[in-house]
Enzyme design. Structure first.
Site, PDB file in Angstrom:
ATOM      1  N   THR A 165       0.767   8.787  13.054  1.00 48.60           N
ATOM      2  CA  THR A 165       1.643   9.036  14.204  1.00 48.60           C
ATOM      3  C   THR A 165       0.806   9.275  15.465  1.00 48.60           C
ATOM      4  O   THR A 165      -0.399   9.565  15.386  1.00 48.60           O
ATOM      5  CB  THR A 165       2.513  10.295  13.972  1.00 48.60           C
ATOM      6  OG1 THR A 165       1.640  11.424  13.850  1.00 48.60           O
ATOM      7  CG2 THR A 165       3.376  10.168  12.728  1.00 48.60           C
ATOM      8  N   THR A 203       2.440   7.077   1.352  1.00 52.84           N
ATOM      9  CA  THR A 203       3.430   8.055   1.799  1.00 52.84           C
ATOM     10  C   THR A 203       4.395   8.438   0.678  1.00 52.84           C
ATOM     11  O   THR A 203       4.793   7.595  -0.125  1.00 52.84           O
ATOM     12  CB  THR A 203       4.224   7.477   2.985  1.00 52.84           C
ATOM     13  OG1 THR A 203       3.297   7.089   4.007  1.00 52.84           O
ATOM     14  CG2 THR A 203       5.208   8.487   3.553  1.00 52.84           C
ATOM     15  N   GLU A 247       1.125   4.222   9.985  1.00 49.78           N
ATOM     16  CA  GLU A 247      -0.346   4.117  10.034  1.00 49.78           C
ATOM     17  C   GLU A 247      -0.964   5.194  10.918  1.00 49.78           C
ATOM     18  O   GLU A 247      -1.985   4.967  11.569  1.00 49.78           O
ATOM     19  CB  GLU A 247      -0.775   2.728  10.527  1.00 49.78           C
ATOM     20  CG  GLU A 247      -0.108   1.606   9.802  1.00 49.78           C
ATOM     21  CD  GLU A 247      -0.977   0.968   8.746  1.00 49.78           C
ATOM     22  OE1 GLU A 247      -2.119   1.416   8.560  1.00 49.78           O
ATOM     23  OE2 GLU A 247      -0.481   0.058   8.087  1.00 49.78           O
ATOM     24  N   GLY A 266       3.661  12.811   4.363  1.00 51.84           N
ATOM     25  CA  GLY A 266       3.526  11.700   5.294  1.00 51.84           C
ATOM     26  C   GLY A 266       2.237  11.829   6.076  1.00 51.84           C
ATOM     27  O   GLY A 266       1.203  11.273   5.695  1.00 51.84           O
ATOM     28  N   ILE A 275       7.572   2.219   2.105  1.00 48.24           N
ATOM     29  CA  ILE A 275       6.433   1.338   1.852  1.00 48.24           C
ATOM     30  C   ILE A 275       6.754  -0.093   2.299  1.00 48.24           C
ATOM     31  O   ILE A 275       7.689  -0.721   1.780  1.00 48.24           O
ATOM     32  CB  ILE A 275       6.049   1.357   0.344  1.00 48.24           C
ATOM     33  CG1 ILE A 275       5.869   2.807  -0.132  1.00 48.24           C
ATOM     34  CG2 ILE A 275       4.816   0.507   0.084  1.00 48.24           C
ATOM     35  CD1 ILE A 275       4.860   3.630   0.638  1.00 48.24           C
ATOM     36  N   SER A 276       5.971  -0.596   3.243  1.00 41.25           N
ATOM     37  CA  SER A 276       6.159  -1.978   3.698  1.00 41.25           C
ATOM     38  C   SER A 276       5.869  -2.929   2.549  1.00 41.25           C
ATOM     39  O   SER A 276       4.858  -2.761   1.847  1.00 41.25           O
ATOM     40  CB  SER A 276       5.212  -2.284   4.869  1.00 41.25           C
ATOM     41  OG  SER A 276       5.446  -1.381   5.919  1.00 41.25           O
ATOM     42  N   PHE A 329       0.873  -1.178   0.000  1.00 45.35           N
ATOM     43  CA  PHE A 329       0.000   0.000   0.000  1.00 45.35           C
ATOM     44  C   PHE A 329       0.907   1.224   0.000  1.00 45.35           C
ATOM     45  O   PHE A 329       1.646   1.456   0.966  1.00 45.35           O
ATOM     46  CB  PHE A 329      -0.859  -0.048   1.269  1.00 45.35           C
ATOM     47  CG  PHE A 329      -1.709   1.151   1.557  1.00 45.35           C
ATOM     48  CD1 PHE A 329      -2.962   1.301   0.961  1.00 45.35           C
ATOM     49  CD2 PHE A 329      -1.292   2.117   2.464  1.00 45.35           C
ATOM     50  CE1 PHE A 329      -3.765   2.396   1.267  1.00 45.35           C
ATOM     51  CE2 PHE A 329      -2.087   3.210   2.771  1.00 45.35           C
ATOM     52  CZ  PHE A 329      -3.324   3.354   2.169  1.00 45.35           C
TER      53      PHE A 329
HETATM   54  C1  LIG Z   1       9.012   1.009   8.678  1.00 45.90           C
HETATM   55  C2  LIG Z   1       7.959   1.868   8.067  1.00 45.90           C
HETATM   56  C3  LIG Z   1       6.977   1.269   7.280  1.00 45.90           C
HETATM   57  C4  LIG Z   1       6.010   2.065   6.654  1.00 45.90           C
HETATM   58  N1  LIG Z   1       5.078   1.473   5.843  1.00 45.90           N
HETATM   59  C5  LIG Z   1       4.241   2.267   5.091  1.00 45.90           C
HETATM   60  C6  LIG Z   1       3.374   1.679   4.119  1.00 45.90           C
HETATM   61  O1  LIG Z   1       3.302   0.461   3.985  1.00 45.90           O
HETATM   62  N2  LIG Z   1       2.641   2.518   3.349  1.00 45.90           N
HETATM   63  C7  LIG Z   1       2.675   3.870   3.477  1.00 45.90           C
HETATM   64  O2  LIG Z   1       1.988   4.561   2.722  1.00 45.90           O
HETATM   65  N3  LIG Z   1       3.484   4.461   4.416  1.00 45.90           N
HETATM   66  C8  LIG Z   1       4.259   3.674   5.215  1.00 45.90           C
HETATM   67  N4  LIG Z   1       5.100   4.246   6.141  1.00 45.90           N
HETATM   68  C9  LIG Z   1       5.135   5.702   6.267  1.00 45.90           C
HETATM   69  C10 LIG Z   1       4.460   6.203   7.538  1.00 45.90           C
HETATM   70  O3  LIG Z   1       3.076   6.013   7.454  1.00 45.90           O
HETATM   71  C11 LIG Z   1       4.866   7.674   7.731  1.00 45.90           C
HETATM   72  O4  LIG Z   1       6.231   7.670   8.126  1.00 45.90           O
HETATM   73  C12 LIG Z   1       4.014   8.385   8.763  1.00 45.90           C
HETATM   74  O5  LIG Z   1       2.703   8.575   8.263  1.00 45.90           O
HETATM   75  C13 LIG Z   1       4.573   9.764   9.160  1.00 45.90           C
HETATM   76  O6  LIG Z   1       4.916  10.488   8.032  1.00 45.90           O
HETATM   77  P1  LIG Z   1       6.376  11.153   7.952  1.00 45.90           P
HETATM   78  O7  LIG Z   1       7.370  10.111   8.267  1.00 45.90           O
HETATM   79  O8  LIG Z   1       6.474  11.843   6.643  1.00 45.90           O
HETATM   80  O9  LIG Z   1       6.411  12.216   9.117  1.00 45.90           O
HETATM   81  P2  LIG Z   1       5.863  13.722   9.066  1.00 45.90           P
HETATM   82  O10 LIG Z   1       4.481  13.730   8.516  1.00 45.90           O
HETATM   83  O11 LIG Z   1       6.877  14.583   8.415  1.00 45.90           O
HETATM   84  O12 LIG Z   1       5.786  14.075  10.615  1.00 45.90           O
HETATM   85  C14 LIG Z   1       6.939  14.418  11.390  1.00 45.90           C
HETATM   86  C15 LIG Z   1       6.461  14.749  12.798  1.00 45.90           C
HETATM   87  O13 LIG Z   1       5.566  15.870  12.765  1.00 45.90           O
HETATM   88  C16 LIG Z   1       4.348  15.526  13.383  1.00 45.90           C
HETATM   89  N5  LIG Z   1       3.238  16.207  12.737  1.00 45.90           N
HETATM   90  C17 LIG Z   1       2.938  16.253  11.413  1.00 45.90           C
HETATM   91  N6  LIG Z   1       1.814  16.978  11.221  1.00 45.90           N
HETATM   92  C18 LIG Z   1       1.398  17.364  12.447  1.00 45.90           C
HETATM   93  C19 LIG Z   1       0.290  18.138  12.919  1.00 45.90           C
HETATM   94  N7  LIG Z   1      -0.644  18.642  12.098  1.00 45.90           N
HETATM   95  N8  LIG Z   1       0.180  18.358  14.251  1.00 45.90           N
HETATM   96  C20 LIG Z   1       1.107  17.835  15.115  1.00 45.90           C
HETATM   97  N9  LIG Z   1       2.148  17.127  14.727  1.00 45.90           N
HETATM   98  C21 LIG Z   1       2.305  16.889  13.414  1.00 45.90           C
HETATM   99  C22 LIG Z   1       4.247  14.024  13.221  1.00 45.90           C
HETATM  100  O14 LIG Z   1       3.332  13.464  14.153  1.00 45.90           O
HETATM  101  C23 LIG Z   1       5.667  13.605  13.434  1.00 45.90           C
HETATM  102  O15 LIG Z   1       5.936  13.538  14.816  1.00 45.90           O
HETATM  103  C24 LIG Z   1       6.030   3.465   6.833  1.00 45.90           C
HETATM  104  C25 LIG Z   1       6.997   4.054   7.670  1.00 45.90           C
HETATM  105  C26 LIG Z   1       7.944   3.274   8.274  1.00 45.90           C
HETATM  106  C27 LIG Z   1       8.985   3.935   9.131  1.00 45.90           C
END
Ligand SMILES: Cc1cc2nc3c(=O)[nH]c(=O)nc-3n(C[C@H](O)[C@H](O)[C@H](O)COP(=O)(O)OP(=O)(O)OC[C@H]3O[C@@H](n4cnc5c(N)ncnc54)[C@H](O)[C@@H]3O)c2cc1C
Length: 396
Positions: free
Chosen positions: A375, A123, A373, A128, A154-155, A120
């Site tokens: 934060t 991101t 899924e 994110g 992406i997992s 899926f």
């Molecule tokens: C091992 C792993 C597997 C993953 N698997 C998948 C997958 O299968 N498919 C997929 O689509 N994605 C996947 N992801 C991505 C994951 O869903 C994202 O990393 C996550 O949604 C956070 O996005 P970001 O890393 O860009 O952080 P950012 O969105 O940049 O956030 C950084 C920080 O800011 C905070 N923040 C952001 N907006 C706000 C707000 N409005 N108010 C307060 N705080 C805020 C966040 O909570 C976080 O602490 C995976 C990530 C990892 C590490």
């Protein structure tokens, strides 16, 4: 047609899978490499489509039953459980829920037999927590769509045969069309996406995480998932299933950590007695047991709500309730697991801070569950907006 599920057989198969995967998982973890036995063993025990309807090759499990299976699988490690989340909870689920008959017939039986591993891809490097900031685009070219963009973290992204992914329609300037909405697509690897494994991770070395680039991917028009513009709704609906899978796996992590610690606290002696007789160690065990019990209750409440919503697909109240409870379960149980494995490592002392022991591996792996899924922060905002009303949504 609904087929009654044979739960006893399912849990026997899950248990057999877990026992067989354990030595492979331990070896791969220590050698810091992807566990290539998860898929063959899951196929052997018919676990690649646990909640998918029987008519599409699955086992037809309800949400509660599937959650229980993932709790057990979660005990084997977050990396193992993450494969199932990527393939089933957020891979098969959107096809089974939003796909048309042709898409379901084409993808689900193949996914159930391990011939089509799914992922899926929502991101992106610059999108994110807010997927609406994605920059992937599509345009119609005859009987195909052309997709361009990069998906990140992406997992299963490096091992999948097809991915459910998302893009905006492209305007004449090559950028996303202003004011447009995201659509969802099922994209085969053969359509031309190129993946690259991401291995510099703090944990889950045995799970595949990748980025992939779609550069002029040719996707048949029949592979648009749901109607045009429905991508965000599909993504958010899928995340309810994904969040429950993460919550389930984290409950498994708590259970396994507690089991390990009870044994260790009985066997390890210091100051002339088993460490389990020291009251401060008992305090850790009591806190872990409380985390396990409450997490189990919260998970079951959320899974039951999802089953109720699935039985009445047009009932928006039940759908919203399932959405909110999945968010609460995910937030609560991932944090409970983080605290429980921290205590488990403390009970193990120096040995705990090592990937040679289960509790140390759980600590390294489970941390990501507070990030993917949804934060912690995003889920807190979602829960608060659910209480205050949509006009208070702080993340829009
Ligand atoms: C091992 C792993 C597997 C993953 N698997 C998948 C997958 O299968 N498919 C997929 O689509 N994605 C996947 N992801 C991505 C994951 O869903 C994202 O990393 C996550 O949604 C956070 O996005 P970001 O890393 O860009 O952080 P950012 O969105 O940049 O956030 C950084 C920080 O800011 C905070 N923040 C952001 N907006 C706000 C707000 N409005 N108010 C307060 N705080 C805020 C966040 O909570 C976080 O602490 C995976 C990530 C990892 C590490």
């Amino acid at each position: 047609m609904m087929h009654p599920i044979d739960r006893t057989k399912l849990f026997t198969d899950v248990e057999a899978f877990c026992q067989e995967i354990r030595p492979h998982e331990e070896l791969c973890y220590v050698e810091h490499r992807y566990n290539d036995q998860v898929i063959p063993l899951a196929r052997k025990h018919d676990l690649l489509a646990i909640p998918v309807p029987v008519e599409y090759g699955g086992r037809g499990a309800d949400t509660v039953t599937y959650a229980r299976a993932l709790v057990r699988i979660g005990r084997e490690g977050t990396g193992v459980r993450t494969f199932f989340s990527g393939h089933t909870s957020i891979g098969e689920y959107p096809i089974a829920t939003y796909g048309n008959e042709e898409q379901k017939r084409h993808y689900l039986p193949a996914a159930a037999h391990g011939e089509c591993i799914l992922a899926f891809g929502l991101t992106e490097p610059d999108a994110g927590s807010n997927p609406l900031e994605m920059t992937s685009t599509y345009s119609r070219e005859g009987d195909h769509f052309r997709l361009d963009g990069v998906k990140y973290l992406i997992s299963n992204g490096g091992i999948c045969d097809a991915v459910v992914t998302f893009a905006y329609p492209r305007g004449d300037d090559g950028q996303k069309l202003p004011g447009s909405r995201i659509s969802a697509f099922i994209v085969d690897r053969g359509a031309g996406f190129v993946s690259e494994d991401l291995t510099a991770k703090m944990g889950m070395p045995t799970s595949n995480t990748a980025m992939f680039e779609m550069s002029g991917c040719r996707v048949p028009v029949g592979n648009m998932l749901g109607e045009e513009g429905a991508g965000f709704r599909i993504a958010m609906g899928t995340l309810v299933s994904g969040r429950l899978s993460v919550a389930s796996g984290c409950l498994g992590v708590i259970e396994d950590s507690l089991t390990e610690c009870l044994t260790y606290a009985r066997e390890r002696h210091q100051h002339g007695k088993p460490i389990g007789k020291h009251q401060l160690v008992q305090e850790h065990l009591a806190a872990m047991e409380q985390a396990r019990l409450v997490s189990d209750c919260v998970l079951m409440r959320a899974a039951e709500a999802k089953d109720a919503a699935q039985e009445a697909p047009t009932n928006a109240d039940l759908r919203n309730r399932a959405d909110m409870l999945a968010a609460q379960a995910k937030l609560f149980i991932t944090n409970a697991a983080w605290d429980a494995v921290d205590r488990a490592v403390q009970i193990y002392g120096g040995r705990g801070w090592s990937t040679l022991y289960r509790v140390g591996r759980h600590l390294m792996d489970v941390r990501v569950c507070r990030i993917y899924e949804g934060t912690d922060e995003v889920l807190k905002l979602k829960i608060a907006a659910g209480l205050l009303g949509k006009e208070f949504e702080a993340y829009r």
